[in-house]
Design an enzyme around this catalytic site. Structure first.
Site, PDB file in Angstrom:
ATOM      1  CG  ASN A 105      40.288  43.325  45.206  1.00 61.11           C
ATOM      2  OD1 ASN A 105      40.701  42.242  45.606  1.00 61.11           O
ATOM      3  ND2 ASN A 105      41.101  44.308  44.845  1.00 61.11           N
ATOM      4  CD  GLU A 106      34.115  42.362  39.945  1.00 59.85           C
ATOM      5  OE1 GLU A 106      33.406  43.204  40.538  1.00 59.85           O
ATOM      6  OE2 GLU A 106      34.312  42.397  38.716  1.00 59.85           O
ATOM      7  N   PRO A 107      32.511  42.050  44.527  1.00 61.01           N
ATOM      8  CG  PRO A 107      30.359  42.897  44.179  1.00 61.01           C
ATOM      9  CD  PRO A 107      31.660  42.659  43.476  1.00 61.01           C
ATOM     10  CB  SER A 154      36.991  40.948  47.514  1.00 62.01           C
ATOM     11  OG  SER A 154      36.906  40.675  46.124  1.00 62.01           O
TER      12      SER A 154
END
Length: 639
Positions: free
Chosen positions: A162-164, A166
């Site tokens: 879950n990257e920036p 998300s």
């Protein structure tokens, strides 16, 4: 009272935090908690639903769970697991696959039922992914949700993938990986270009529903993002901050990962301190840097308004504190890294005697010496010291394949022109071309290819050391066995590396040892090389008299620099010396333009090195000290 003190000390922290001395102790404690949950569920006749993570962080947790199974009878018969993520696309038998990772580190060594293992499928057709993700979520829900979720944290602040950006309510889905995440994974894939751009990941919303969540983080490399996750505001820019909303989460850290937390980094902001010399130095430098003022211009009001009134009261007046710290920093600066002959050395970082010292610079890779301390290297040689350099590894993994072919083509062509038989080289060339056609990402090279690549780097290192002023007999290529052994073996012994290093040290008998103290390098090689040197010195200290007069200096490379308060010797460089250092770095032609493993900084190594050393000089100048073109920094380690 103790409880109140602890609350004050941790008032910037928005989640519960538990800190252990090292990752091994922490991992054992986490594994113990998982084992307790499994046994409790067994006694109730229920399944334990576990969410599991991959990567380097949980490896020792899984090792302890395997030990508990094999030695203490812990059964996984009632365990159902859901892994957080998988690269997409990814074959399950690929070296980088999380299916392979989990089997290797846990599943193949315990009695878990194969049908109870759930890992996102990296082989799906793209059109089938959405349905798979919905089914993954449904299966977790039908089992009553996750009892326990194990997490790591990426340097982007991601949990799972879950990257920036998300959303906090996101579910299992296909995502695009952040560039920094792909850079961090590049070592496992043989370069960033080979890292998949996508992944299937469990969502933050799914993770958040777990009845117990533990986020683990080890090493100083993770300390800054850990601080943001624990002390920062909730933001999609750092997805791990969403965990602040959970009543069931705990961050478990080793001491290195906790170093940036306020209670450790700037403790005077949250508690009364015991003011040691080192802490005073750190606090005053912090104050001057924060206020953008030279040290000698700091006032009592500055101290009082910035959490340092206790220091002003106990150790003041503040101007005396300022003068003392200013002098301490000033005394780290020396143009004589080998010591200044016939000078009072009581306020200098190095001894005056012996006037001509024997020095050895250990370089983990063949270019770390000139990149990290090339100016000091040249200065030591110019001052007439008996300088040696030891290249600890061949560095063969950091040469492009086509570069190796080019050098072999050159050798074949040269032989033809000199009427020398080239049949052996031509056969080798054909073998190399065939191998490289089908070479997989991160696949180990054949021995001849490793030899060619290592020889390329050996020639470059020799040229660089000669340019710095060394005689050929003072240039040592250790080619430590662990480096190539680690490409094919998981459990590597370092005993022969230590013995070989002891032999070299006993031959040189140095008064100065310089070694890489930069453990942020993406290879991990620097830390291994440092540990080998340290073990060698400790063993020699027990039997050899010369070791008592040996000082151990650490330098840092293109990855990271010491903080100003840590520096014990700063060697200033003139513009001409910066240029000479640059020319020494240029001898490493295979590393120019774009190195194989650049880390998270795409700039060339010489550019990084010059920026780092000019920034160090600038920071000294902003504190009110003399202005220099550049500075190379060192920390002395007692052993």
């Amino acid at each position: 009272m103790k409880r109140l003190n602890l609350l004050e000390e941790t008032r910037f922290e928005k989640v519960p935090v538990r800190i252990y001395a090292d990752q091994f102790t922490a991992s054992k404690a986490i594994a113990g908690r998982i084992a307790t949950l499994i046994k409790k569920k067994q006694q109730a006749g229920e399944n334990a639903i576990l969410g599991l993570a991959t990567g380097a962080t949980p490896i020792h947790v899984y090792a302890e769970l395997v030990r508990l199974h094999q030695e203490e009878g812990l059964s996984f018969n009632n365990v159902i697991t859901f892994n957080l993520d998988e690269y997409y696309p990814m074959q399950p038998d690929a070296e980088q696959s999380y299916v392979r990772f989990m089997n290797h580190h846990l599943f193949s060594h315990v009695d878990i039922k194969p049908e109870n293992i759930n890992i996102p499928d990296g082989t799906l057709a793209k059109d089938d992914i959405a349905a798979f993700c919905i089914a993954y979520e449904r299966k977790i829900s039908e089992l009553g949700g996750l009892d326990f979720q194990l997490l790591g944290i990426g340097r982007t602040g991601h949990i799972g993938f879950n990257e920036p950006g998300s959303a906090p309510n996101s579910g299992t889905r296909l995502v695009t990986l952040d560039d920094l995440t792909r850079i961090d994974a590049s070592r496992d894939f043989g370069g960033k270009a080979n890292v998949p751009e996508k992944a299937i990941t469990m969502g933050i919303g799914t993770i958040f529903k777990a009845r117990e969540i533990i986020l683990m983080a080890w090493s100083e490399k993770k300390s800054e993002i850990v601080k943001k996750a624990i002390e920062g505001n909730i933001s999609s820019d750092v997805p791990a901050t969403y965990l602040q909303l959970s009543d069931h989460v705990e961050f478990i850290l080793d001491q290195d990962a906790a170093t940036a937390l306020t209670r450790f980094d700037t403790p005077w902001l949250v508690k009364d301190c015991i003011w040691t010399e080192q802490l005073i130095k750190k606090a005053v430098i912090w104050l001057a840097t924060t206020l953008k003022k030279p040290i000698l211009k700091l006032t009592e009001e500055d101290y009082n308004n910035n959490g340092m009134s206790q220091l002003a009261t106990q150790k003041g007046p503040v101007y005396d504190i300022n003068i003392h710290v200013f002098n301490v920093i000033q005394h780290t600066i020396t143009g004589w890294p080998g010591g200044k002959p016939n000078a009072d050395d009581s306020q200098r970082p190095e001894r005056a005697l012996p006037a001509k010292k024997s020095s050895i610079i250990f370089s983990p890779h063949p270019d770390d010496d000139v990149i990290s301390m090339g100016g000091t290297f040249i200065r030591l040689a110019d001052h007439g010291h008996d300088v040696h350099v030891a290249y600890q590894t061949s560095g063969n993994t950091a040469v492009w394949d086509d570069e190796a072919l080019r050098y072999l083509e050159f050798s074949i062509d040269l032989n033809k022109r000199l009427n020398i038989d080239s049949s052996t080289l031509l056969a080798l060339y054909d073998e190399m071309r065939e191998f490289l056609k089908t070479k997989q990402p991160n696949q180990a090279d054949t021995l001849p290819i490793r030899t060619i690549k290592g020889t390329i780097r050996k020639g470059e290192a020799t040229a660089g050391a000669r340019y710095a002023g060394l005689k050929d007999e003072n240039i040592h290529f250790q080619d430590l066995p662990f480096y190539d052994r680690g490409k094919t073996q998981k459990n590597v012994s370092y005993e022969d590396d230590i013995v070989q290093t002891m032999e070299l040290l006993n031959k040189v008998k140095p008064q100065q040892v310089f070694a890489a103290g930069d453990f942020a390098d993406p290879h991990g090689t620097h830390k291994v090389c440092f540990d080998i040197i340290l073990q060698a010195l400790k063993r020699l200290k027990e039997t050899e008299e010369w070791v008592k007069d040996c000082w151990f200096w650490l330098y840092r490379g293109a990855w990271h620099e010491f903080e100003i308060h840590e520096i014990e010797m700063a060697v200033p460089l003139s513009p001409q010396e910066v240029e000479r250092k640059r020319m020494a770095i240029f001898k490493h032609q295979s590393q120019k333009d774009k190195p194989v493993f650049p880390g998270d900084d795409e700039r060339e190594f010489w550019v990084r090195a010059e920026h780092r050393t000019s920034e160090t000089a600038k920071q000294y100048n902003l504190l009110g000290l003399a202005e220099y073109e550049a500075m190379e920094a060192f920390v002395r380690m007692k052993f």
